[in-house]
Design an enzyme around this catalytic site. Structure first.
Site, short mmCIF file in Angstrom:
data_model
loop_
_atom_site.label_atom_id
_atom_site.label_comp_id
_atom_site.label_asym_id
_atom_site.label_seq_id
_atom_site.Cartn_x
_atom_site.Cartn_y
_atom_site.Cartn_z
CD GLU A 225 -2.78 -1.21 -0.14
OE1 GLU A 225 -3.16 -0.26 -0.76
OE2 GLU A 225 -3.05 -2.44 -0.34
CB CYS A 259 -1.25 7.58 0.84
SG CYS A 259 -2.52 6.48 2.11
#
Length: 535
Positions: A225, A259
């Site tokens: 991720e 993110c």
């Protein structure tokens, strides 16, 4: 349960304990106790109460580590986890059931094919600093629900939260099955030297390559991720004030250390000035006394990250059109927008992962798409504020891990939907059902009855041409397309239309019978030619 909110000093796990924890995790999985669904549910319920009891301590730790306002911590971390847990507790008994609604030829029906859901084993979870609670415990929910044991390695850049997580796991979850390892590079390296059945890493591509390379040595599967230079598009067709407000929210949350937050915004040229005006309006509405004085705005995690972000502002050739204030002593960087005229500007080429972003003027959506595909072809997140047609063009021509229309990264805010990247932004997904799937092996199982052996004569030597013809007669079918790839609306098509009127159940049964009844026709069209070649 009352929990002491005092946060202990950060303490690295000894390397001997790292090896022992890994051994215990493998042994706990080998005991097969984690395969018991009730055992998993008990662990998940305990985790629920652990998060609830530790909420005051987590709020203090998140404030200490990253200056996170309590509202952001509750919404983005604690409530997020509890929602994910609630869904998992409600659905787990359904998720673990064998899949029997599968596609296979009718002739294999006596084998009763099905797919079992098996845990992968002992897994390693390596988390980041920006959401140091949620991004460590959300994967843990998936690991527990799948029946895995797990070791968590929180980021040393969020030391207070890391210690609080260790306390929670030690006090609430099954000893031996779940551990927390704290430390820096030596401890992480020791963990990667152990054999795992899956590794989930959240962080940056540089470290991800190290993790993936190490995992490849033992053929360990990984879920990565990561992040990316996430783009947004703003059209003159959208509500500019609303777009500015929502994108401001996306960059102010967690001081932009998200993110999924936008790295740059492609704005149609004729509305750039208006968009900037509305950005500044939102800036002043969010922070009447300025963000530095606001209790609702966080800080940069450490000096290293502060210097990295500040360097982007110092080296840009663009013009600061909002914000720009910095204070290293307070690890403070104001939400800052920079108007640039080149995709080679540092504000475009570097991932900000902070409260700064660039505005890049474009003539239309087509130019925006070209820019997006050149700057970063596979970002984690994509946002588009345009007409229905423009939004569809962006979604159709730009790849991303997830996407949001008319807002900033709300696709990642729903804790029960799959979340993951693509290409450089990662591989694999989790959250909700996807977390269970992430740590689950789908194991195909069939059971061949004894009475089928005569029907299976074709596979035994000495081989028989007559048996082969019979096998091909039963299993062959005529394609419903010609040699140019054009589909033919033949007998099978009309049968589907007729039988489809009986509803899905009747349709399925009739189609299966139709397949058997028309097998002879298939034999004369396809299998006859094959057997001629074999004779």
């Amino acid at each position: 349960m009352a929990v002491d909110t005092k946060i202990p000093p950060f303490e690295a796990t000894s390397l001997d304990d790292v090896a022992r924890y890994a051994l215990e995790a493998r042994a706990a999985y080998a005991s097969r106790k984690t395969k018991d669904v009730e055992w998993r549910l008990v662990q998940l319920r305990k985790l629920y109460w652990g998060i609830t009891d530790y909420t005051p301590k987590f709020l203090a730790a998140l404030k200490q580590d990253i200056g996170k306002p309590s509202t952001e911590a509750i919404i983005g971390e604690i409530a997020f986890l509890l929602t994910d847990l609630n869904l998992t507790l409600q659905k787990l008994k359904t998720w673990v059931k064998d899949d029997t609604d599968l596609d296979y030829p009718l002739t294999f029906s006596p084998l009763k094919p099905h797919v079992r859901k098996e845990p992968l084993g002992a897994v390693l979870i390596i988390g980041p600093y920006n959401f140091p609670l949620m991004l460590n415990l959300a994967p843990l929910i998936g690991a527990i629900s799948a029946g895995c044991t797990a070791i968590i390695k929180p980021s040393e850049s969020a030391p207070a939260t890391a210690m609080a997580i260790k306390e929670l796991v030690d006090n609430y979850l099954d000893p031996g099955s779940f551990h927390v390892v704290n430390g820096t590079i030596p401890e992480t390296t020791a963990l990667l030297n152990e054999k795992w059945d899956k590794i989930l890493y959240t962080g940056n591509p540089t470290v991800a390559r190290i993790v993936a390379k190490k995992a490849a040595e033992t053929l360990t599967p990984v879920a990565l991720e990561l992040g990316g230079r996430n783009p947004a598009f703003v059209s003159k067709a959208t509500n500019l004030a609303l777009a500015a407000r929502r994108l401001m929210w996306g960059k102010c949350t967690n001081a932009g250390q998200v993110c999924m937050s936008h790295n740059y915004v492609c704005v149609e040229r004729e509305v750039v000035d208006d968009f900037i005006k509305y950005l500044n309006v939102s800036y002043n509405e969010f922070f009447p006394q300025g963000p530095k004085a606001s209790p609702d705005y966080g800080s940069i995690v450490n000096e290293r990250q502060f210097d990295r972000i500040k360097k982007m502002l110092d080296t840009t050739s663009g013009k600061i059109v909002m914000g720009g204030e910095t204070d290293k002593s307070k690890l403070f960087i104001a939400p800052t927008a920079v108007l640039v005229d080149s995709i080679d500007d540092p504000m475009m080429t570097d991932e900000s992962f902070g409260p700064i972003w660039s505005i890049y003027p474009v003539n239309d959506v087509k130019e925006a798409i070209k820019v997006m595909n050149k700057v970063d072809p596979t970002p984690l997140s994509l946002m588009t504020f345009g007409s229905k047609s423009e939004n569809e063009q962006v979604l159709s021509h730009v790849t991303s891990g997830g996407a949001t229309i008319n807002d900033a990264y709300m696709h990642g805010a729903v804790s029960t939907l799959p979340f993951g990247g693509v290409g450089e932004s990662g591989t694999g997904a989790y959250h909700g059902r996807a977390s269970f799937d992430c740590f689950t092996h789908r194991r195909t199982v069939v059971a061949t009855p004894s009475w089928m052996d005569k029907l299976l004569r074709v596979r035994y030597a000495p081989y028989s041409q007559a048996q082969l013809k019979q096998y091909l007669w039963i299993n062959s079918s005529k394609p419903d397309f010609d040699r140019n790839g054009k589909q033919i609306a033949g007998l099978g098509y009309w049968a589907w239309i007729v039988f489809g009127l009986g509803g899905p159940t009747a349709k399925g049964a009739l189609i299966r019978w139709f397949t058997v009844l028309t097998a002879g026709y298939a034999y004369f069209t396809q299998s006859h030619r094959l057997t001629q070649l074999l004779s």
